[in-house]
Motif scaffolding. Structure first.
Motif, PDB file in Angstrom:
ATOM      1  N   LEU A 166       1.027  -1.280  -0.021  1.00 28.27           N
ATOM      2  CA  LEU A 166      -0.060  -0.002  -0.016  1.00 28.27           C
ATOM      3  C   LEU A 166       0.766   1.293   0.061  1.00 28.27           C
ATOM      4  O   LEU A 166       0.487   2.442  -0.649  1.00 28.27           O
ATOM      5  CB  LEU A 166      -1.022  -0.029   1.122  1.00 28.27           C
ATOM      6  CG  LEU A 166      -2.064  -0.923   1.111  1.00 28.27           C
ATOM      7  CD1 LEU A 166      -2.774  -0.943   2.268  1.00 28.27           C
ATOM      8  CD2 LEU A 166      -3.045  -0.956  -0.163  1.00 28.27           C
ATOM      9  N   ASP A 170      -0.586   3.375  -2.915  1.00 30.67           N
ATOM     10  CA  ASP A 170      -1.477   4.565  -2.540  1.00 30.67           C
ATOM     11  C   ASP A 170      -0.882   5.923  -3.152  1.00 30.67           C
ATOM     12  O   ASP A 170      -1.504   7.008  -3.183  1.00 30.67           O
ATOM     13  CB  ASP A 170      -1.401   4.979  -1.179  1.00 30.67           C
ATOM     14  CG  ASP A 170      -2.508   3.799  -0.558  1.00 30.67           C
ATOM     15  OD1 ASP A 170      -3.251   3.360  -1.303  1.00 30.67           O
ATOM     16  OD2 ASP A 170      -2.387   3.536   0.715  1.00 30.67           O
ATOM     17  N   TYR A 225      -7.718  -2.574  -4.141  1.00 33.33           N
ATOM     18  CA  TYR A 225      -8.500  -1.593  -3.398  1.00 33.33           C
ATOM     19  C   TYR A 225     -10.081  -2.362  -3.173  1.00 33.33           C
ATOM     20  O   TYR A 225     -10.580  -2.420  -2.101  1.00 33.33           O
ATOM     21  CB  TYR A 225      -8.693  -0.375  -3.902  1.00 33.33           C
ATOM     22  CG  TYR A 225      -7.812   0.587  -3.718  1.00 33.33           C
ATOM     23  CD1 TYR A 225      -6.785   0.617  -2.622  1.00 33.33           C
ATOM     24  CD2 TYR A 225      -7.066   1.077  -5.099  1.00 33.33           C
ATOM     25  CE1 TYR A 225      -5.716   1.273  -2.465  1.00 33.33           C
ATOM     26  CE2 TYR A 225      -6.027   1.725  -4.818  1.00 33.33           C
ATOM     27  CZ  TYR A 225      -5.108   1.877  -3.514  1.00 33.33           C
ATOM     28  OH  TYR A 225      -4.070   2.658  -3.509  1.00 33.33           O
ATOM     29  N   GLU A 230     -12.160  -0.430  -0.073  1.00 30.29           N
ATOM     30  CA  GLU A 230     -11.722   0.611  -0.329  1.00 30.29           C
ATOM     31  C   GLU A 230     -12.451   1.042  -1.610  1.00 30.29           C
ATOM     32  O   GLU A 230     -11.793   1.460  -2.656  1.00 30.29           O
ATOM     33  CB  GLU A 230     -10.284   0.878   0.046  1.00 30.29           C
ATOM     34  CG  GLU A 230      -9.865   0.433   1.282  1.00 30.29           C
ATOM     35  CD  GLU A 230      -8.317   0.789   1.413  1.00 30.29           C
ATOM     36  OE1 GLU A 230      -8.190   2.024   1.062  1.00 30.29           O
ATOM     37  OE2 GLU A 230      -7.584   0.082   1.998  1.00 30.29           O
ATOM     38  N   LYS A 233     -11.242   4.643  -3.395  1.00 36.15           N
ATOM     39  CA  LYS A 233      -9.801   4.242  -4.030  1.00 36.15           C
ATOM     40  C   LYS A 233      -9.954   3.391  -5.603  1.00 36.15           C
ATOM     41  O   LYS A 233      -9.215   3.651  -6.433  1.00 36.15           O
ATOM     42  CB  LYS A 233      -8.724   3.411  -2.992  1.00 36.15           C
ATOM     43  CG  LYS A 233      -8.338   4.892  -1.746  1.00 36.15           C
ATOM     44  CD  LYS A 233      -7.229   4.141  -1.127  1.00 36.15           C
ATOM     45  CE  LYS A 233      -6.939   4.986   0.055  1.00 36.15           C
ATOM     46  NZ  LYS A 233      -5.704   4.657   0.923  1.00 36.15           N
TER      47      LYS A 233
END
Length: 487
Positions: A166, A170, A225, A230, A233
């Motif tokens: 991540l 990210d 994701y 999530e 995202k």
């Protein structure tokens, strides 16, 4: 062995290496000596590897440490040295090397990262963490997409070791290998450089990425994701696939796959089919909507209160969802249908009884209202815990329970406001080299120069007009990712 050790320990030399020119010359000369040693004395490096590793610090003598690893690992691991020993040194290096020094490592570092990313040498959990750490050591900003990113994302997703990856996935990608109008820096050791100035095919730290590989990376990130639920995202990642610059309004299979998933996660994150950004090619979207018609129809039914219509759309296309690999996402969408109907009530009410919510909303899984008020209360509590709903359940004196919707906005405390200001200032500081690199690339682009020349010839009567108007219109869609080889 002494002769090898003297060469390996020669860098970094004693003295001040803060000057970029001095550092560059010393590192370049050292790399030249190491390359010659690897060709001519590879057997000696392998034979004395244990002793040499003992006198080298991977965080200080990174290039030298990597040279011994290359001698041990390529073309294959030696049979007379314990594999555990080599892999231990490999992990130690990946977690500790000096990022500035390894800007000069080139192909040996890339081959080492590819070996780790293959998942064949190390346990997946170790490999993902080691590769993610190495990527950020080389590029702390994480703004440059490299061939190592694809290996990391695929390995993390396919082995369900997502958490260690991540910190890399990210990050917001700004630069791509092979971009037009971007040259390598004179001194690639300069700490103030953007990553695009020293990570390129020319420096050997990445392979050139085809447009299909960039699409694949964003698609895998989106699915990663999704695995973590999530949804915001995931939607952003799939949106990058859908809005990827294309020529003549075409679209690839990856874009079609991304479009279908993008619709589903849009329903999960926003409760509706997201609108595409204004820079999206209209003809491409039209093609995608035709190829993803079942998903568009499902999204249209999702935003209505007609639960039977939505359930029919979801149930009748089960084979389509399975063939597309989206059955799990559709199941999540069906489960979220009633949650979004509950959320829609806040447009009308500030406070409503649990019994009334049960009567006004239905489950898409059964097509009917829930059996008990307790089931509705449990649903609302789960929404509050997930952060989907801002509200509290209150109880009157007569025992009647109500849902009170809370305002979605709240004024931060002075401490929270100060923390936010510091965070924003730090982000702006990080953006400085990115802005400088992007500005330089723009200023040297052929399209910008043509526009600037044209502007100089404009009539003086137009001086009051916004000087930036018209430039965007002169750039074709396919130029936006200038330099990326086509699929």
């Amino acid at each position: 062995m002494d002769r090898c050790a003297s060469v390996l320990l020669a860098f970094p030399p004693r003295g001040d290496l803060t000057d970029n020119e001095t550092y560059h010359k010393a590192a370049s000369a050292h790399i030249h000596r190491l390359s010659k040693m690897l060709k001519e004395q590879s057997r000696e490096l392998v034979a004395f590897s244990t002793e040499l590793f003992n006198v080298l610090d991977p965080a200080v003598h990174s290039l030298s440490y990597l040279t011994i690893l290359n001698a041990l690992m390529f073309p294959s691991l030696p049979a007379d040295i314990p594999q555990e020993f080599v892999l231990e040194k490999l992990v130690t290096f990946m977690m500790a090397f000096d990022g500035r020094q390894c800007r000069y490592a080139g192909l040996p570092l890339l081959e080492t990262m590819e070996a780790v990313g293959s998942g064949r040498l190390l346990p997946p959990s170790v490999a993902v963490e080691a590769l993610a750490t190495a990527i950020l050591k080389l590029d702390p900003s994480g703004t440059m997409l490299t061939s190592s990113h694809l290996l990391l994302a695929s390995l993390a997703y396919n082995t369900d070791n997502i958490q260690p990856a991540l910190p890399v996935i990210d990050k917001d990608i700004v630069f791509y290998p092979g971009m037009a109008n971007h040259e390598n820096a004179q001194y690639q050791c300069d700490p103030g450089l953007s990553s695009a100035s020293y990570i390129s095919r020319g420096t050997g730290l990445t392979k050139v990425l085809k447009s299909s590989m960039v699409l694949e990376y964003d698609l895998v990130c989106g699915m990663t994701y999704c695995a973590r639920q999530e949804w915001d995202k995931a939607r952003a990642a799939f949106e990058r696939v859908v809005t990827f610059p294309t020529k003549d309004g075409g679209c690839s299979k990856i874009m079609v796959d991304g479009f279908k998933k993008w619709i589903l996660v849009s329903l999960l994150s926003q409760g509706k089919h997201s609108t595409t950004p204004p820079y999206t090619t209209a003809s491409t979207i039209k093609t995608l909507e035709v190829l993803g018609r079942n998903y568009v129809d499902l999204a249209a039914a999702f935003v209505t209160d007609d639960v039977q219509l939505f359930k029919l759309e979801a149930d009748n296309q089960q084979q389509v969802w399975l063939e597309d690999g989206n059955a799990g996402l559709v199941k999540e969408v069906v489960a979220s249908y009633q949650k979004w109907r509950v959320l829609s009530l806040q447009k009308i009410y500030t406070k409503i009884s649990i019994a009334e919510i049960r009567l006004q909303t239905k489950s898409a899984e059964t097509g009917a209202v829930l059996n008990k008020d307790e089931d509705v209360e449990a649903l609302i509590q789960s929404m509050i815990i997930e952060g989907m709903l801002k509200g509290v359940i209150e109880k009157n004196d007569d025992g009647t329970k109500f849902l009170a919707f809370l305002s979605p906005t709240a004024h931060p405390s002075e401490q929270e406001f100060q923390r936010e200001l510091k965070h924003t200032a730090a982000k702006l500081q990080e953006l400085t080299p990115i802005f400088d690199a992007t500005n330089l690339r723009l200023a040297t682009s052929r399209e910008f120069i043509k526009w600037a020349v044209k502007e100089n010839k404009r009539d003086k009567s137009n001086d009051a007009q916004d000087p930036t108007l018209g430039f965007d219109a002169q750039i074709d869609d396919e130029d936006l990712m200038g330099g990326l080889p086509a699929n």
